[in-house]
Motif scaffolding. Sequence first.
Motif, short mmCIF file in Angstrom:
data_model
loop_
_atom_site.label_atom_id
_atom_site.label_comp_id
_atom_site.label_asym_id
_atom_site.label_seq_id
_atom_site.Cartn_x
_atom_site.Cartn_y
_atom_site.Cartn_z
N GLN A 87 0.83 -1.21 0.00
CA GLN A 87 0.00 0.00 0.00
C GLN A 87 0.87 1.27 0.00
OE1 GLN A 87 -3.71 -1.18 2.70
NE2 GLN A 87 -1.76 -1.59 3.66
N VAL B 19 -4.25 -5.03 5.48
CA VAL B 19 -4.57 -3.93 4.56
C VAL B 19 -5.56 -3.02 5.28
CG1 VAL B 19 -4.05 -5.21 2.46
CG2 VAL B 19 -6.38 -5.18 3.32
N GLY C 238 -2.32 -3.33 -2.72
CA GLY C 238 -2.35 -4.46 -1.80
C GLY C 238 -1.14 -5.33 -2.07
N ILE D 107 -9.02 -6.04 -3.65
CA ILE D 107 -7.79 -6.75 -4.03
C ILE D 107 -8.15 -8.14 -4.57
CG2 ILE D 107 -5.70 -7.84 -3.10
CD1 ILE D 107 -5.67 -5.51 -0.99
#
Length: 496
Positions: free
Chosen positions: A282, A326, A388, A335
Amino acid sequence: MHNGATNFIDGQWLTSVSGDTFPSVDPGNHERVLGTYARSGSAEVKLAVEAASRAYRSWRATPAPARGALISRMGEILAANKEDLAHQISREMGKVLIEARGDVQEAIDMARYIGAFGRMPDGYTVPSERQDVACFARRVPVGVVAMITPWNFPVAIPAWKMFPALVTGNTVVMKPSEESPGVAVAFVQMLTEAGIPRGVVNLLTGFGREVGKELIESPHVSVVSFTGSTATGTQIMERCATLGKRVSCEMGGKNGIIVLEDADLELAVKGAIWSAFGTTGQRCTAASRLIVHKAVIDSFTNRLLTAVQALAVGQAGNDAVDIGPVINEGQVHRIHNYVQRAIDAGAKLLCGGARPVGDAYSSGSFYEPTVLAGVTPDMEIAQVEVFGPVTVIMKADSFEGAIDIANSTNYGLSLSVYTRSSSLAFRAIELLDAGLTYINLPTSGAEIQLPFGGTRKTGNGHREAGLHAADYCTEWKASYINYSETSDLVRAQIDV
Ligand code: NAD
């Protein structure tokens, strides 16, 4: 802060006018509510922008060395609180501790660097074509800067934007991400400790589509500085164009690493792991494409998979963990959908592709580190920013072919090449279309004394950090002074 009194306006901590709040939760454990924050809107924007406008008069008149000294003090306060702040970052947005410390360190470096700007040249003189006329140009502030920031670097990004704005005499209204309000509150508390005068920095917590949108509309905001997704940034640029407002946007990336035939594969794998899976993928500079020469693709892939399998997923505060959660559940689904669609389009799943199983993961937003092979530039997964822990392997037949693949997205933030050839290294730097280029280094790892930003849909031409860090929030003013003792009118271009 104390029952939602998380707005900092005109030197005071306040709740929202309506009393509405929102929670901030640990992405690694959704049952853990970290705090309750003011949900702001247009009423708070009005108060904060008015406070910043009032403070602008005296702040711009404060000598630049004094403004710089305050920023240097902020750097020392950040340094003294680095460990606590790193833990708070880690809890609130899920970055592992070692990286959270790096996030704070970036702000410390920026404070030390920009603090010194207070005594640096702020313009230049040139000769006049007229006798007894002096000319100079100076950088001047623009007024109230609205800063809209993301959650993935909740300390570094506000520092990159704010310190250059302050040292050049602007005042600030900051709107941090709704995913990381607690860290923003801690940052502003430190600014108060550094002695920031009333109204010079104001903080509004809340949601983008509420307080963020209203902030842009305010007629007293002179410049908008945004970092976030390309979708949001594009809307903001459109709106600012209509309002006739200056805007600086740092947006998404689709970064890549090229591994050439002569690369040190061990180094390339280490760089790929850090670039693809650091901050759980990220980072705006995350490498979600590994473009590998056909001669080394098998051996690179095998080494990469061995390294990926050694990565530990878990709670970000645990030192043994490499990959934290995440940011939220919505992002896990997003994702996963990208990965599924890539497989449907013909990509081969080499590892990951699912949520990790087990009690340790049941309350958080985790996703396994994922590698897909057989990806071609026309596939969705080769074009979109996944944000991700997902990377893809793409095969290149030649140096030129690898460069073409690297440049084949709409984004232009960070591209890297692994090679032992200095000739190919310099040619690559020439040919890669990105704001950041690296040789034998990961795509993440920018240093604050160089410009940061991207081409095409990553940015709108501005750069943060480096020597030009204050370009976005300053204008050039040219001045002419006639010091002659005669009463003769001498016109430029006409009488000389
Ligand atoms: P985002 O676009 O969802 O949100 C960013 C900020 O904008 C938040 O504060 C949000 O509240 C606000 N916002 C959302 N909608 C808004 C609107 N309509 N009007 C005004 N403000 C609004 O992005 P995010 O999920 O927080 O961050 C991830 C994205 O940021 C990724 O795309 C990443 O690449 C990018 N990013 C870029 C850089 C860079 O320097 N290029 C650095 C870090 C992150």
